[in-house]
Every structure is written in structure tokens, then in C-alpha cells.
Design a protein around this motif. Structure first.
Motif, PDB file in Angstrom:
ATOM      1  N   ASP A   1       0.850  -1.206   0.000  1.00 47.44           N
ATOM      2  CA  ASP A   1       0.000   0.000   0.000  1.00 47.44           C
ATOM      3  C   ASP A   1       0.885   1.256   0.000  1.00 47.44           C
ATOM      4  N   ALA A   2       1.869   1.281   0.897  1.00 51.42           N
ATOM      5  CA  ALA A   2       2.731   2.464   1.024  1.00 51.42           C
ATOM      6  C   ALA A   2       3.580   2.675  -0.232  1.00 51.42           C
ATOM      7  N   ALA A   3       3.967   1.583  -0.878  1.00 51.32           N
ATOM      8  CA  ALA A   3       4.837   1.685  -2.055  1.00 51.32           C
ATOM      9  C   ALA A   3       4.085   2.117  -3.314  1.00 51.32           C
ATOM     10  N   HIS A   4       2.757   2.099  -3.252  1.00 46.15           N
ATOM     11  CA  HIS A   4       1.948   2.428  -4.435  1.00 46.15           C
ATOM     12  C   HIS A   4       0.907   3.466  -4.062  1.00 46.15           C
ATOM     13  N   PRO A   5       1.278   4.740  -4.159  1.00 45.00           N
ATOM     14  CA  PRO A   5       0.358   5.781  -3.722  1.00 45.00           C
ATOM     15  C   PRO A   5      -0.958   5.753  -4.498  1.00 45.00           C
ATOM     16  N   GLU A   6      -1.970   6.330  -3.853  1.00 41.44           N
ATOM     17  CA  GLU A   6      -3.322   6.443  -4.443  1.00 41.44           C
ATOM     18  C   GLU A   6      -3.231   6.942  -5.883  1.00 41.44           C
ATOM     19  N   GLY A   7      -3.900   6.254  -6.789  1.00 43.47           N
ATOM     20  CA  GLY A   7      -3.949   6.703  -8.189  1.00 43.47           C
ATOM     21  C   GLY A   7      -2.782   6.208  -9.027  1.00 43.47           C
ATOM     22  N   ALA A   8      -1.756   5.585  -8.376  1.00 46.31           N
ATOM     23  CA  ALA A   8      -0.560   5.180  -9.130  1.00 46.31           C
ATOM     24  C   ALA A   8      -0.642   3.743  -9.632  1.00 46.31           C
ATOM     25  N   LEU A   9      -1.641   3.010  -9.184  1.00 45.72           N
ATOM     26  CA  LEU A   9      -1.688   1.583  -9.528  1.00 45.72           C
ATOM     27  C   LEU A   9      -2.382   1.340 -10.866  1.00 45.72           C
ATOM     28  N   ASP A  10      -1.716   0.552 -11.696  1.00 48.15           N
ATOM     29  CA  ASP A  10      -2.365   0.028 -12.898  1.00 48.15           C
ATOM     30  C   ASP A  10      -2.872  -1.370 -12.571  1.00 48.15           C
ATOM     31  N   PRO A  11      -3.785  -1.893 -13.385  1.00 50.78           N
ATOM     32  CA  PRO A  11      -4.230  -3.263 -13.095  1.00 50.78           C
ATOM     33  C   PRO A  11      -3.097  -4.271 -13.273  1.00 50.78           C
ATOM     34  N   PRO A  12      -3.091  -5.314 -12.463  1.00 49.26           N
ATOM     35  CA  PRO A  12      -2.087  -6.370 -12.663  1.00 49.26           C
ATOM     36  C   PRO A  12      -2.387  -7.113 -13.968  1.00 49.26           C
ATOM     37  N   PRO A  13      -1.388  -7.823 -14.502  1.00 50.79           N
ATOM     38  CA  PRO A  13      -1.617  -8.558 -15.756  1.00 50.79           C
ATOM     39  C   PRO A  13      -2.727  -9.602 -15.645  1.00 50.79           C
ATOM     40  N   THR A  14      -3.004 -10.019 -14.408  1.00 49.39           N
ATOM     41  CA  THR A  14      -4.032 -11.046 -14.211  1.00 49.39           C
ATOM     42  C   THR A  14      -5.451 -10.475 -14.156  1.00 49.39           C
ATOM     43  N   TRP A  15      -5.565  -9.143 -14.124  1.00 49.37           N
ATOM     44  CA  TRP A  15      -6.900  -8.503 -14.047  1.00 49.37           C
ATOM     45  C   TRP A  15      -7.665  -8.826 -15.324  1.00 49.37           C
ATOM     46  N   SER A  16      -8.846  -9.398 -15.192  1.00 57.81           N
ATOM     47  CA  SER A  16      -9.579  -9.753 -16.409  1.00 57.81           C
ATOM     48  C   SER A  16     -11.074  -9.540 -16.209  1.00 57.81           C
ATOM     49  N   GLY A  17     -11.693  -9.043 -17.268  1.00 52.00           N
ATOM     50  CA  GLY A  17     -13.123  -8.756 -17.234  1.00 52.00           C
ATOM     51  C   GLY A  17     -13.864  -9.661 -18.204  1.00 52.00           C
ATOM     52  N   PHE A  18     -15.100  -9.947 -17.849  1.00 51.09           N
ATOM     53  CA  PHE A  18     -15.928 -10.816 -18.691  1.00 51.09           C
ATOM     54  C   PHE A  18     -17.321 -10.213 -18.836  1.00 51.09           C
ATOM     55  N   LEU A  19     -17.844 -10.393 -20.033  1.00 54.40           N
ATOM     56  CA  LEU A  19     -19.213  -9.962 -20.355  1.00 54.40           C
ATOM     57  C   LEU A  19     -20.109 -11.192 -20.397  1.00 54.40           C
ATOM     58  N   VAL A  20     -21.220 -11.102 -19.669  1.00 54.91           N
ATOM     59  CA  VAL A  20     -22.253 -12.136 -19.781  1.00 54.91           C
ATOM     60  C   VAL A  20     -23.379 -11.536 -20.624  1.00 54.91           C
ATOM     61  N   ARG A  21     -23.499 -12.042 -21.830  1.00 49.66           N
ATOM     62  CA  ARG A  21     -24.498 -11.518 -22.769  1.00 49.66           C
ATOM     63  C   ARG A  21     -25.762 -12.366 -22.606  1.00 49.66           C
ATOM     64  N   PRO A  22     -26.858 -11.769 -22.145  1.00 49.65           N
ATOM     65  CA  PRO A  22     -28.011 -12.584 -21.762  1.00 49.65           C
ATOM     66  C   PRO A  22     -28.680 -13.303 -22.931  1.00 49.65           C
ATOM     67  N   VAL A  23     -29.058 -14.535 -22.669  1.00 50.01           N
ATOM     68  CA  VAL A  23     -29.989 -15.227 -23.566  1.00 50.01           C
ATOM     69  C   VAL A  23     -31.347 -15.376 -22.877  1.00 50.01           C
ATOM     70  N   ARG A  24     -31.353 -15.228 -21.564  1.00 51.38           N
ATOM     71  CA  ARG A  24     -32.609 -15.270 -20.812  1.00 51.38           C
ATOM     72  C   ARG A  24     -32.472 -14.397 -19.583  1.00 51.38           C
ATOM     73  N   LEU A  25     -33.495 -13.577 -19.324  1.00 51.97           N
ATOM     74  CA  LEU A  25     -33.530 -12.770 -18.092  1.00 51.97           C
ATOM     75  C   LEU A  25     -34.855 -13.066 -17.402  1.00 51.97           C
ATOM     76  N   THR A  26     -34.791 -13.359 -16.102  1.00 49.21           N
ATOM     77  CA  THR A  26     -36.000 -13.668 -15.347  1.00 49.21           C
ATOM     78  C   THR A  26     -36.098 -12.725 -14.152  1.00 49.21           C
ATOM     79  N   PHE A  27     -37.083 -11.861 -14.196  1.00 53.22           N
ATOM     80  CA  PHE A  27     -37.300 -10.877 -13.127  1.00 53.22           C
ATOM     81  C   PHE A  27     -38.391 -11.432 -12.213  1.00 53.22           C
ATOM     82  N   TRP A  28     -38.017 -11.710 -10.970  1.00 50.68           N
ATOM     83  CA  TRP A  28     -38.957 -12.243  -9.975  1.00 50.68           C
ATOM     84  C   TRP A  28     -39.355 -11.111  -9.038  1.00 50.68           C
ATOM     85  N   GLU A  29     -40.641 -10.969  -8.839  1.00 48.19           N
ATOM     86  CA  GLU A  29     -41.109  -9.960  -7.878  1.00 48.19           C
ATOM     87  C   GLU A  29     -42.063 -10.609  -6.894  1.00 48.19           C
TER      88      GLU A  29
END
Ligand SMILES: Cc1cc2nc3c(=O)[nH]c(=O)nc-3n(C[C@H](O)[C@H](O)[C@H](O)COP(=O)(O)O)c2cc1C
Length: 191
Positions: free
Chosen positions: A137-165
Motif C-alpha cells: 500500500d505504502a509503495a503504491h500511492p493512491e492513483g498510481a496503480l495500474d491493473p495487474p496482468p491477471t486482471w480480467s473482465g468478462f461480459l455475460v451476454r443474456p440469452v434469458r432474463l427472469t425478473f422475480w417480484e
């Protein structure tokens, strides 16, 4: 018909989900198929959603990434008092710009965690985990961090959505939308 269903979905999502800039991110249970045949499930944050679908972010070495690499289909369950949204969808990797946007919108704690969430770190005794966290934490000041190489995002593109009320004065009910080649098919189902 399909245009109005798409509008209805967009309206429900806008009413049920916080805006993407809201720091309070909803929790989702992400369910995946596994090579053993036993489904797996875990909690993740909904990082953002748009007309393409729902995004989550994780470590590329995690089991969930192995799962969706082997079988790129998943289910998401979001729960609120009196409401549940279940999404089935196709999973694909998010683009670089989206991954960076999501990292920048993570809390400081979660930005640090993305770097330190390793098997080696987890194996250390608490005292050492506290010291190493504080040092990083101390070695990487606020705002100085880039994502690590392992950071990965995924999109779930819906084929079905079920809204329960649910409501106490009459029976719960689901409104379900299924993606078809012609657009969305809508059904009202018992809760
Ligand atoms: C409240 C909460 C939120 C979480 N959010 C995430 C997240 O957004 N991304 C993530 O990779 N793990 C998140 N986790 C940790 C996962 O639930 C899970 O333990 C970890 O990702 C390893 O999962 P896997 O071995 O199935 O891949 C969260 C856990 C909790 C309890």
C-alpha cells in the motif's frame, strides 16, 4: 413486439440496478459449469452493465476463468428484498478499455487486492499478510496503480432474463425474456 420487449428489459434493469458510477456495486452469484460436472458458484460484483450485458472482473488464474474458458456459459443471480433477477448468458472476454475502466472504478482496497490475491500470499500467517499489505500500500500511492496482468473482465451476454417480484398481498410472479432469432420472447410465470 421485440422492440418493446427490449425497452421493457432496459426499463426494468434501470429501475433495479444502480448506475455504473454508483460505488455501491450489486452482488451477484456467478454460476458456472465445471469439467467435473458439478456446477460451481461464487459471489462477484456487478462491475457494470449496458445494452450488451453484465460485466464482472476477476483474476485470470481463478477457477471461474477456467470454467468459462471450458464452457463459456454462465448464470447470474442478483437478490434484493422482494426481488430476484436471474440471467443466463454467453460469456466473452471484455475489451482492454472496459477492463481498465472497471479497475479505475474499484475501491482502493480492491485495487490492492487484485495485486495481492495470490496463493502465496494466502499461505502466509496473518502477521506477515498485514505487514506485506501495508508495505505494498505504502509503495503504491493512491492513483498510481495500474491493473495487474491477471486482471480480467468478462461480459455475460443474456440469452434469458427472469425478473422475480414478490409481494405480501398476492402471489409472486416472474417476467421472463428469452432471446430468439427475432428478438425477445416474453412470458409471465408463477413465482
Ligand atoms: C461480497 C463478495 C464480493 C466478491 N466479489 C468478487 C469479484 O468481484 N471478483 C472476484 O473475482 N471475486 C470476488 N469475490 C470472491 C469470490 O466469491 C471467490 O471467492 C473468488 O473469486 C474465487 O472464486 P473461484 O475459485 O470460483 O474462481 C467476492 C466475494 C465476496 C464475499
Amino acid at each position: 413486439m421485440s422492440a418493446s420487449a427490449a425497452e421493457e428489459i432496459a426499463g426494468l434493469l434501470a429501475a433495479w440496478l444502480p448506475s455504473n458510477d454508483d460505488p455501491a456495486r450489486p452482488l451477484m452469484t456467478l454460476s458456472t459449469g465445471t469439467s467435473s460436472g458439478y456446477p460451481d458458484a461464487r459471489t462477484v460484483l456487478l462491475s457494470e452493465y449496458d445494452e450488451r450485458g453484465f460485466f464482472f472482473h476477476t483474476d485470470s488464474r481463478s477457477r471461474k476463468v477456467t470454467d468459462v474458458t471450458g464452457d463459456p456459459r454462465a448464470a447470474l443471480t442478483l437478490l434484493w428484498p422482494g426481488r430476484q433477477l436471474v440471467v443466463q448468458g454467453d460469456v466473452s472476454r471484455a475489451d482492454d478499455a472496459e477492463e481498465l475502466w472497471a479497475y479505475r472504478h474499484r475501491s482502493r482496497y480492491l485495487q490492492l487486492l487484485a495485486w495481492l490475491n495470490t496463493p502465496e500470499f494466502a499461505a502466509l500467517p496473518l502477521e506477515e499478510r498485514l505487514v506485506r499489505w501495508a508495505e505494498f500500500d505504502a509503495a503504491h500511492p493512491e492513483g498510481a496503480l495500474d491493473p495487474p496482468p491477471t486482471w480480467s473482465g468478462f461480459l455475460v451476454r443474456p440469452v434469458r432474463l427472469t425478473f422475480w417480484e414478490g409481494r405480501p398481498d398476492t402471489a409472486s410472479r416472474r417476467t421472463e425474456f428469452r432471446r430468439t432469432t427475432d428478438g425477445w420472447q416474453t412470458a409471465l410465470l408463477p413465482g
